[in-house]
Design a protein around this motif. Structure first.
Motif, PDB file in Angstrom:
ATOM      1  N   LYS A  97       0.827  -1.210   0.000  1.00 24.84           N
ATOM      2  CA  LYS A  97       0.000   0.000   0.000  1.00 24.84           C
ATOM      3  C   LYS A  97       0.859   1.257   0.000  1.00 24.84           C
ATOM      4  O   LYS A  97       0.587   2.214  -0.739  1.00 24.84           O
ATOM      5  CB  LYS A  97      -0.919  -0.011   1.230  1.00 24.84           C
ATOM      6  CG  LYS A  97      -1.839   1.209   1.302  1.00 24.84           C
ATOM      7  CD  LYS A  97      -2.742   1.130   2.527  1.00 24.84           C
ATOM      8  CE  LYS A  97      -3.656   2.365   2.599  1.00 24.84           C
ATOM      9  NZ  LYS A  97      -4.539   2.311   3.801  1.00 24.84           N
ATOM     10  N   MET A  98       1.914   1.272   0.820  1.00 26.35           N
ATOM     11  CA  MET A  98       2.778   2.444   0.867  1.00 26.35           C
ATOM     12  C   MET A  98       3.525   2.622  -0.455  1.00 26.35           C
ATOM     13  O   MET A  98       3.687   3.747  -0.942  1.00 26.35           O
ATOM     14  CB  MET A  98       3.767   2.319   2.028  1.00 26.35           C
ATOM     15  CG  MET A  98       4.727   3.506   2.148  1.00 26.35           C
ATOM     16  SD  MET A  98       3.905   5.096   2.456  1.00 26.35           S
ATOM     17  CE  MET A  98       3.704   5.014   4.242  1.00 26.35           C
ATOM     18  N   LEU A  99       3.970   1.527  -1.045  1.00 24.60           N
ATOM     19  CA  LEU A  99       4.675   1.627  -2.320  1.00 24.60           C
ATOM     20  C   LEU A  99       3.755   2.172  -3.410  1.00 24.60           C
ATOM     21  O   LEU A  99       4.189   2.943  -4.275  1.00 24.60           O
ATOM     22  CB  LEU A  99       5.230   0.256  -2.719  1.00 24.60           C
ATOM     23  CG  LEU A  99       6.342  -0.306  -1.823  1.00 24.60           C
ATOM     24  CD1 LEU A  99       6.801  -1.659  -2.329  1.00 24.60           C
ATOM     25  CD2 LEU A  99       7.527   0.654  -1.740  1.00 24.60           C
ATOM     26  N   GLU A 100       2.501   1.787  -3.365  1.00 26.34           N
ATOM     27  CA  GLU A 100       1.548   2.328  -4.341  1.00 26.34           C
ATOM     28  C   GLU A 100       1.369   3.831  -4.140  1.00 26.34           C
ATOM     29  O   GLU A 100       1.265   4.582  -5.116  1.00 26.34           O
ATOM     30  CB  GLU A 100       0.197   1.613  -4.197  1.00 26.34           C
ATOM     31  CG  GLU A 100       0.192   0.196  -4.743  1.00 26.34           C
ATOM     32  CD  GLU A 100      -1.139  -0.492  -4.538  1.00 26.34           C
ATOM     33  OE1 GLU A 100      -2.122   0.210  -4.181  1.00 26.34           O
ATOM     34  OE2 GLU A 100      -1.210  -1.721  -4.711  1.00 26.34           O
ATOM     35  N   LEU A 101       1.336   4.278  -2.890  1.00 25.50           N
ATOM     36  CA  LEU A 101       1.216   5.707  -2.619  1.00 25.50           C
ATOM     37  C   LEU A 101       2.437   6.474  -3.133  1.00 25.50           C
ATOM     38  O   LEU A 101       2.316   7.621  -3.574  1.00 25.50           O
ATOM     39  CB  LEU A 101       1.055   5.946  -1.114  1.00 25.50           C
ATOM     40  CG  LEU A 101      -0.259   5.490  -0.480  1.00 25.50           C
ATOM     41  CD1 LEU A 101      -0.211   5.668   1.033  1.00 25.50           C
ATOM     42  CD2 LEU A 101      -1.442   6.283  -1.060  1.00 25.50           C
ATOM     43  N   LEU A 102       3.599   5.824  -3.091  1.00 24.67           N
ATOM     44  CA  LEU A 102       4.822   6.478  -3.552  1.00 24.67           C
ATOM     45  C   LEU A 102       4.958   6.473  -5.065  1.00 24.67           C
ATOM     46  O   LEU A 102       5.742   7.246  -5.628  1.00 24.67           O
ATOM     47  CB  LEU A 102       6.042   5.794  -2.941  1.00 24.67           C
ATOM     48  CG  LEU A 102       6.251   5.979  -1.432  1.00 24.67           C
ATOM     49  CD1 LEU A 102       7.367   5.066  -0.943  1.00 24.67           C
ATOM     50  CD2 LEU A 102       6.582   7.432  -1.102  1.00 24.67           C
ATOM     51  N   ASP A 103       4.203   5.595  -5.748  1.00 29.48           N
ATOM     52  CA  ASP A 103       4.348   5.455  -7.196  1.00 29.48           C
ATOM     53  C   ASP A 103       4.133   6.766  -7.937  1.00 29.48           C
ATOM     54  O   ASP A 103       4.857   7.084  -8.888  1.00 29.48           O
ATOM     55  CB  ASP A 103       3.380   4.396  -7.734  1.00 29.48           C
ATOM     56  CG  ASP A 103       4.014   3.016  -7.800  1.00 29.48           C
ATOM     57  OD1 ASP A 103       5.251   2.924  -7.687  1.00 29.48           O
ATOM     58  OD2 ASP A 103       3.272   2.026  -7.961  1.00 29.48           O
ATOM     59  N   GLY A 104       3.121   7.518  -7.509  1.00 30.06           N
ATOM     60  CA  GLY A 104       2.848   8.786  -8.177  1.00 30.06           C
ATOM     61  C   GLY A 104       4.022   9.741  -8.073  1.00 30.06           C
ATOM     62  O   GLY A 104       4.399  10.407  -9.051  1.00 30.06           O
TER      63      GLY A 104
END
Length: 422
Positions: A118-125
């Motif tokens: 979940k955190m990695l997805e938030l950082l993707d942007g």
């Protein structure tokens, strides 16, 4: 009485790693053939580092796996670099990477919140936006210094975003990490030659910044890792001020320097191997997973890690004694002919690829490996899409260090193009 191996160049000598790659590879091949696990003299580091009788130089993939998994015998707590630094150095600059369980397990559990899917997805942007802005900043020039202008910019930004560090502090953080990891290189040493003070001051500067950021986030509702830690509901889910500061120092050093060096080495490998570059560019998404693993394998941005022997043991056919130092050279293991076919070849479709660029297996495997892979993939997607003919020009200026297999400078050129809208 053990005798030092004097027939082979000592991999712990910083100057060794400034040689051309083919000369280094020739020596590594000799290690695998003649002395895959042998006893070497510990080089002189500085006046504050206590000398020792020598160290075991481990180059085999299999031996490193054994040592990495057996944390009861091969301890991290006495330091991860070869020299015996004062205890406060180890505690301050290494954080949980220089701990054994149970303390290591507790700290890793807490900070692992920053590396969940979940955190990695938030950082993707932020990763995509950062890559776009980086290419925008150079695309009209036709040339750039790839390490500073491209490779270093993205991981620094993402690590700072993860910890909630404001953008105004990026350069401050970058300068201090260069001192910490590049202190063996004359380019990063202070004019007065006082290396100990320079190291301590760089670490203290980063720690003070983290303390200020943590204090500002107390009682807030931020989604960054610092906010999660300082505002955790349970006491056991929080870190002390000193542990948080030490973790930040570790994160900006490991997360910034290693990803930037993999990215920089990647351009050199792709330039030297145009056939492999063409394979990746023809099917970027399909080849990216194996291409990134291969970049990390050949780059091996962390050259080695140390362990300390806690009791007498036989390992790899050698009798190790309590108190001995062991240096696991990942860069050599990643060229082990027993594991990798044609190990000195750069092959973007290599599969399987059990590389140790993120450390050996076991509890100290790099917590940010997935984040690093995402950043390298995103950066090259942006480069191949917008600057498809970018190449390295000349030879890289290499870091004089054995711990980090680093690139200080690498010139690049490409056909200029216009920036794109955010």
């Amino acid at each position: 009485m053990r005798e030092w191996n004097t027939d082979l160049p000592n991999l712990m000598e910083p100057r060794f790693w400034t040689q051309p790659a083919d000369e280094i590879d020739t020596v590594i091949a000799r290690y695998h053939a003649e002395a895959p696990l042998d006893w070497f003299e510990e080089p002189y580091f500085s006046e504050w580092v206590a000398p020792s009788p020598g160290y075991w130089c481990v180059t085999r993939h299999e031996d490193i796996a054994t040592i990495s998994r057996n944390t009861e015998v091969f301890s991290s707590a006495r330091g991860i670099t070869l020299g015996d630094n004062p205890p406060e150095f180890t505690e301050f600059f290494s954080s949980m990477i220089a701990m054994d369980d149970p303390r290591h397990a507790r700290l890793r559990r807490i900070v692992a919140k920053g590396f969940t899917p979940k955190m990695l997805e938030l950082l993707d942007g932020g990763i995509r936006e950062g890559a776009r802005e980086i290419v925008n900043s150079i695309c009209e020039q036709g040339t750039c210094e790839f390490v500073w202008d491209v490779a270093a910019a993205l991981p620094l930004r993402i690590v700072c975003d993860l910890m909630g560090i404001p953008g105004s502090e990026y350069k401050f953080v970058f300068d201090r990490t260069n001192i910490i990891l590049g202190i063996s290189d004359p380019d990063f040493q202070p004019p007065d030659g006082d290396l100990a003070t320079a190291l301590l001051q760089a670490g203290a500067d980063l720690a003070e910044l983290m303390k200020e950021v943590a204090a500002a986030k107390q009682g807030g509702d931020g989604t960054d890792l610092t906010s999660m830690i300082v505002n955790a509901e349970l006491e056991d889910d929080r870190l002390s001020e000193s542990d948080l500061a030490s973790f930040f120092v570790l994160l900006v050093v490991a997360g910034n320097e290693t990803t930037r060096n993999s990215t920089a080495w990647g351009l050199k490998f792709l330039t030297d191997n145009p056939d492999q570059r063409a394979i990746w560019m023809d099917d970027f998404e399909g080849v990216a997973p194996t291409a990134v693993e291969e970049i990390v394998r050949v780059a091996s941005p962390v050259g080695y890690m140390r362990r300390s022997v806690m009791r007498d043991i036989e390992c790899g056919g050698r009798q190790m004694l309590e108190g001995d130092k062991v240096a696991m050279f990942y860069i050599a293991a990643n060229r082990d002919p027993a594991v990798f076919d044609d190990p000195f070849k750069f092959d973007v479709r290599r599969d399987p690829n059990p590389q140790y660029g993120f450390g050996g297996p076991g509890p100290h495997f790099c917590l940010g490996a997935h984040l690093a892979r995402r950043q390298i993939t995103t950066m090259y997607r942006e480069l191949f899409t917008r600057l498809p003919d970018i190449v390295a020009v000349g030879e890289p200026d290499l870091l004089q260090a054995s711990f980090i297999h680093g690139v200080k400078r690498l010139d690049a050129e490409f056909t200029p193009t216009a920036p794109v809208a955010a």
